[in-house]
Design a protein around this motif. Structure first.
Motif, PDB file in Angstrom:
ATOM      1  N   ALA A 115      25.419  25.853  52.268  1.00 29.04           N
ATOM      2  CA  ALA A 115      26.215  24.967  53.111  1.00 29.04           C
ATOM      3  C   ALA A 115      26.607  23.719  52.343  1.00 29.04           C
ATOM      4  N   GLY A 116      25.673  23.186  51.572  1.00 27.33           N
ATOM      5  CA  GLY A 116      25.947  21.983  50.799  1.00 27.33           C
ATOM      6  C   GLY A 116      27.023  22.212  49.763  1.00 27.33           C
ATOM      7  N   LEU A 117      26.917  23.329  49.061  1.00 27.54           N
ATOM      8  CA  LEU A 117      27.907  23.623  48.034  1.00 27.54           C
ATOM      9  C   LEU A 117      29.281  23.817  48.648  1.00 27.54           C
ATOM     10  N   LEU A 118      29.296  24.476  49.811  1.00 26.76           N
ATOM     11  CA  LEU A 118      30.562  24.703  50.506  1.00 26.76           C
ATOM     12  C   LEU A 118      31.204  23.374  50.882  1.00 26.76           C
ATOM     13  N   LEU A 119      30.372  22.480  51.469  1.00 30.46           N
ATOM     14  CA  LEU A 119      30.876  21.163  51.858  1.00 30.46           C
ATOM     15  C   LEU A 119      31.388  20.406  50.643  1.00 30.46           C
ATOM     16  N   PHE A 120      30.623  20.488  49.547  1.00 29.68           N
ATOM     17  CA  PHE A 120      31.010  19.716  48.372  1.00 29.68           C
ATOM     18  C   PHE A 120      32.298  20.262  47.773  1.00 29.68           C
ATOM     19  N   SER A 121      32.447  21.578  47.753  1.00 31.57           N
ATOM     20  CA  SER A 121      33.675  22.115  47.184  1.00 31.57           C
ATOM     21  C   SER A 121      34.861  21.782  48.083  1.00 31.57           C
ATOM     22  N   LEU A 122      34.615  21.753  49.410  1.00 29.03           N
ATOM     23  CA  LEU A 122      35.664  21.311  50.334  1.00 29.03           C
ATOM     24  C   LEU A 122      36.082  19.886  50.002  1.00 29.03           C
ATOM     25  N   GLY A 123      35.066  18.988  49.911  1.00 26.20           N
ATOM     26  CA  GLY A 123      35.334  17.592  49.601  1.00 26.20           C
ATOM     27  C   GLY A 123      36.025  17.458  48.261  1.00 26.20           C
ATOM     28  N   GLY A 124      35.541  18.248  47.287  1.00 26.23           N
ATOM     29  CA  GLY A 124      36.124  18.188  45.951  1.00 26.23           C
ATOM     30  C   GLY A 124      37.581  18.599  45.949  1.00 26.23           C
ATOM     31  N   THR A 125      37.897  19.666  46.703  1.00 23.13           N
ATOM     32  CA  THR A 125      39.287  20.136  46.754  1.00 23.13           C
ATOM     33  C   THR A 125      40.194  19.067  47.362  1.00 23.13           C
ATOM     34  N   VAL A 126      39.715  18.467  48.455  1.00 24.01           N
ATOM     35  CA  VAL A 126      40.506  17.417  49.089  1.00 24.01           C
ATOM     36  C   VAL A 126      40.708  16.266  48.112  1.00 24.01           C
ATOM     37  N   ALA A 127      39.605  15.883  47.410  1.00 23.62           N
ATOM     38  CA  ALA A 127      39.696  14.773  46.453  1.00 23.62           C
ATOM     39  C   ALA A 127      40.694  15.099  45.351  1.00 23.62           C
ATOM     40  N   TYR A 128      40.728  16.361  44.953  1.00 24.78           N
ATOM     41  CA  TYR A 128      41.642  16.773  43.877  1.00 24.78           C
ATOM     42  C   TYR A 128      43.091  16.510  44.267  1.00 24.78           C
ATOM     43  N   TYR A 129      43.428  16.791  45.541  1.00 27.35           N
ATOM     44  CA  TYR A 129      44.823  16.608  45.960  1.00 27.35           C
ATOM     45  C   TYR A 129      45.151  15.161  46.279  1.00 27.35           C
ATOM     46  N   ILE A 130      44.141  14.363  46.674  1.00 27.98           N
ATOM     47  CA  ILE A 130      44.425  12.988  47.083  1.00 27.98           C
ATOM     48  C   ILE A 130      44.353  12.013  45.913  1.00 27.98           C
ATOM     49  N   PHE A 131      43.366  12.179  45.032  1.00 23.01           N
ATOM     50  CA  PHE A 131      43.134  11.144  44.026  1.00 23.01           C
ATOM     51  C   PHE A 131      43.603  11.574  42.642  1.00 23.01           C
ATOM     52  N   ASP A 132      44.343  10.677  42.005  1.00 27.65           N
ATOM     53  CA  ASP A 132      44.908  10.976  40.692  1.00 27.65           C
ATOM     54  C   ASP A 132      43.830  11.177  39.640  1.00 27.65           C
ATOM     55  N   HIS A 133      42.790  10.297  39.703  1.00 24.31           N
ATOM     56  CA  HIS A 133      41.820  10.373  38.603  1.00 24.31           C
ATOM     57  C   HIS A 133      41.005  11.658  38.639  1.00 24.31           C
ATOM     58  N   VAL A 134      40.795  12.190  39.852  1.00 26.78           N
ATOM     59  CA  VAL A 134      40.094  13.476  39.943  1.00 26.78           C
ATOM     60  C   VAL A 134      40.980  14.573  39.368  1.00 26.78           C
ATOM     61  N   GLN A 135      42.249  14.506  39.762  1.00 23.54           N
ATOM     62  CA  GLN A 135      43.210  15.512  39.303  1.00 23.54           C
ATOM     63  C   GLN A 135      43.320  15.500  37.774  1.00 23.54           C
ATOM     64  N   ALA A 136      43.361  14.274  37.219  1.00 29.78           N
ATOM     65  CA  ALA A 136      43.483  14.152  35.767  1.00 29.78           C
ATOM     66  C   ALA A 136      42.304  14.821  35.070  1.00 29.78           C
ATOM     67  N   ARG A 137      41.086  14.568  35.573  1.00 24.14           N
ATOM     68  CA  ARG A 137      39.894  15.151  34.940  1.00 24.14           C
ATOM     69  C   ARG A 137      39.960  16.668  34.959  1.00 24.14           C
ATOM     70  N   VAL A 138      40.359  17.208  36.092  1.00 22.01           N
ATOM     71  CA  VAL A 138      40.373  18.667  36.216  1.00 22.01           C
ATOM     72  C   VAL A 138      41.466  19.263  35.322  1.00 22.01           C
ATOM     73  N   ASP A 139      42.640  18.608  35.286  1.00 21.01           N
ATOM     74  CA  ASP A 139      43.729  19.120  34.446  1.00 21.01           C
ATOM     75  C   ASP A 139      43.317  19.148  32.981  1.00 21.01           C
ATOM     76  N   ILE A 140      42.647  18.076  32.545  1.00 23.09           N
ATOM     77  CA  ILE A 140      42.188  18.019  31.152  1.00 23.09           C
ATOM     78  C   ILE A 140      41.194  19.141  30.879  1.00 23.09           C
ATOM     79  N   TRP A 141      40.367  19.386  31.868  1.00 21.07           N
ATOM     80  CA  TRP A 141      39.333  20.420  31.697  1.00 21.07           C
ATOM     81  C   TRP A 141      39.973  21.801  31.565  1.00 21.07           C
ATOM     82  N   LEU A 142      41.012  22.040  32.401  1.00 20.39           N
ATOM     83  CA  LEU A 142      41.639  23.355  32.379  1.00 20.39           C
ATOM     84  C   LEU A 142      42.357  23.599  31.059  1.00 20.39           C
TER      85      LEU A 142
END
Lengths: 441, 164
Positions: A261-288
């Motif tokens: 349940a925790g992992l599910l919640l966190f991935s939900l939160g993470g996905t939302v953060a990815y679309y809302i916040f630039d700095h999260v998006q930047a980190r993930v793009d660099i990683w990919l």
């Protein structure tokens, strides 16, 4: 065996002393022409030859560890004999690489190390009986929240994260200390509500879940870690908080449901953060795909990958690589520098050292006398392990890069002191396990 | 020549790191082996080290409910001249829960009566849900609570009298 704890510790410390001495000698022989005058940054411009500076700091470090071992012997402290030598070896390795990479930071690190060792001595002297710590759980929450909120308003933004408090003389990263408070709170809360949480009182879709009073604080935890993520832009810390939290809930209840349940919640939160916040998006793009940004945002990670690759099996040899090309090599990316110069062999050695630390930590947790200290030891060990995992996997591009320190090795004052406090607490628990507190019979 | 020396030292640097690891692992394995060898005789012994105190007149403490693994409901502890209750190993009734203090409470038999006394415990000793502040005489059927463990004081000899 118990009588020989300190003897064991000392015989392990001999190896580390030799290790540090050889390291300094290699650095010296590798570039003796580098005998410039070094100006102490913290000693109001006092000048001394560079190599003297290195030798004095190394001797000071080892002297510190030896003195602590001697003090424990005199004070009859029956703690685990392995954790301190492991820490000493990591610290020694970190210092050698800081001498090589950024001598000014080695100097600062040494000062912080002295503070850390002082904290270790104080904690192992005053906190040997830890049971009473269990009674103040809401004080930990209050202190933790204050420490977390302060940087949001008064902090300075550095390396893309707003988590430093400027105290004039030095800067403090308060989230490093909040980690310890978090573990203390969770240990206390979970040891009290363990039975309710593992049994559950209501049913939901065939899975028994406990009432709101029991899981309420846990949901709040989830919220807090996402808030840190949002306001402080501190992804690594948020990830560590949340994973430590899950690890401790699992250790307390043995129910996979909470982890999932925790992992599910966190991935939900993470996905939302990815679309809302630039700095999260930047980190993930660099990683990919760091190569797409290799001259800009992805420069750091690309250089790190080059460094890891050029190390090969045995590395380029201490003092012969070019790790200076990686930005922030002295903090987050110190593992790349170690692998470049010591190779796969050296990198594995570092990993095994951390594994030994974690092994000992969990052994202490398994033998602990009551729920609270067992959970405390589990939490501290999990914290240590997760932090190591998250930063190393960031450096080798297994996970998106998040700025946290490699415990005991990277430069970082608050982190170093906090980790010594953590070590002190673990040692206190092992002292109790070894019946150091038994006065009767 | 110097270059060769430095290369050897560089090798030595890594070798020392591994020597340390080797020494560490060997020592940890030894410790594990010793611990498992020691555990077998100690572990059953631990359960049996229930200290028995002599004297008294056959009264006992019966466990009604317990949140602990060590103490099962229905179990009965005979009370001697002095019975110590607490978390420390030296106690006659050894509680493992974190509510109990090292030396929590004491029951003494004197002048034909059992006296209950709290030894300055953190979470108090409750006699019929009232915290014990001074030494107090126990009567048959009294409920004694320490943390989550509830005992009933049973004194057969005077059962009829105190039940009235």
């Amino acid at each position: 065996m118990l009588a020989n704890l300190r003897k064991e510790e000392r015989s392990l410390l001999y190896y580390i002393t030799a290790f540090l001495a050889v390291g300094v000698l290699v650095l010296y022989l590798g570039q003796p022409e580098f005998n410039t005058v070094y100006e102490l940054a913290l000693g109001s411009g006092y000048k001394l030859p560079f190599w003297w500076f290195v030798v004095i700091l190394s001797m000071g470090t080892m002297a510190g560890f030896w003195l602590i071992s001697a003090y424990w012997r005199i004070a009859g402290f029956k703690c685990d004999p392995y954790l301190m030598p492991i820490t000493a070896s990591l610290t020694a390795l970190g210092l050698i690489f800081l001498f090589r990479l950024r001598p000014q930071y080695a100097e600062r690190q040494f000062v912080w190390l002295l503070f850390g060792l002082l904290a270790l001595v104080i904690i192992t002297t005053l906190l040997r009986k830890m049971d009473w710590l269990e009674d103040y759980k809401y004080i930990y929450v209050a202190a933790g929240v204050i420490l977390l909120v302060l940087p949001i308003f008064f902090g300075r933004e550095q390396y893309g994260a707003r988590s430093w408090l400027d105290l004039g003389l030095f800067q403090l990263q308060s989230s490093e200390f909040v980690k310890l408070l978090l573990v203390m709170f969770l240990a206390s809360f979970l040891s009290e509500n363990r039975r309710v949480l593992s049994a559950g009182s209501d049913q939901l879709l065939g899975i028994s879940i406990p009432g709101i009073r029991e899981y309420g604080p846990l949901v709040v935890m989830w919220g807090i870690s996402l808030l840190i993520l949002v306001f402080q832009k501190d992804l690594g810390t948020a990830l560590i908080y949340f994973c430590t939290f899950l690890a401790m809930v699992y250790a307390a209840t043995a129910r996979m449901f909470y982890v999932l349940a925790g992992l599910l919640l966190f991935s939900l939160g993470g996905t939302v953060a990815y679309y809302i916040f630039d700095h999260v998006q930047a980190r993930v793009d660099i990683w990919l795909d760091p190569w797409a940004y290799s001259s800009g945002k992805g420069y750091q990670i690309v250089q790190s990958l080059f460094a890891l690759g050029s190390g090969g099996l045995f590395g380029s040899g201490l003092g012969q690589g070019l790790p200076g090309l990686i930005p922030a090599v002295h903090t987050d990316f110190i593992f790349s520098a170690i692998v470049e110069e010591l190779g796969l062999v050296g990198g594995c050695a570092v990993l095994v050292l951390y594994m030994c630390f974690i092994f000992r930590g969990f052994m202490i947790a398994l033998t602990a006398r009551n729920d609270f200290t067992a959970l405390l030891a589990t939490g501290f060990t999990a914290l240590m392990g997760l932090q190591t995992f998250i930063i190393i996997s960031g450096v080798i591009k297994l996970l998106p890069m998040t700025g946290v320190t490699l415990p005991f090795i990277s430069y970082g004052g608050s982190s170093l002191v906090a980790n010594f406090v953590l070590l002190g607490m673990l040692l206190n628990i092992s002292h109790e396990v070894n019946q150091g507190n038994e006065t009767e019979y | 020549m110097l270059a060769l020396g430095v290369s050897i030292l560089r090798g030595l640097f890594l070798i020392l790191l591994y020597l340390f690891l080797f020494r560490l692992t060997v020592s940890m394995l030894d410790q594990l082996r010793q611990a498992s060898a020691k555990e077998e005789p100690v572990q059953p012994g631990l359960l049996k080290t229930r200290l028995l105190s002599s004297g008294g007149d056959g009264a006992s403490l019966q466990v009604i409910s317990s949140g602990e693994e060590v103490i099962v409901p229905g179990e009965s502890f005979p009370l001697g001249d002095i019975t110590q209750i607490g978390r420390g190993r030296g106690n006659h009734i050894h509680l493992s829960g974190h509510y109990a203090s090292q030396e929590h409470a004491r029951i003494t038999f004197k002048q034909g009566q059992y006296w209950l006394e709290d030894l300055g415990s953190l979470n108090h000793t409750f006699l019929n849900e009232v915290p014990v502040t001074k030494e107090i005489v126990l009567a048959n059927g009294d409920r004694l609570r320490i943390g989550e463990v509830i005992f009933r004081f049973v004194r057969w000899a005077y059962e009829m009298e105190s039940d009235n």
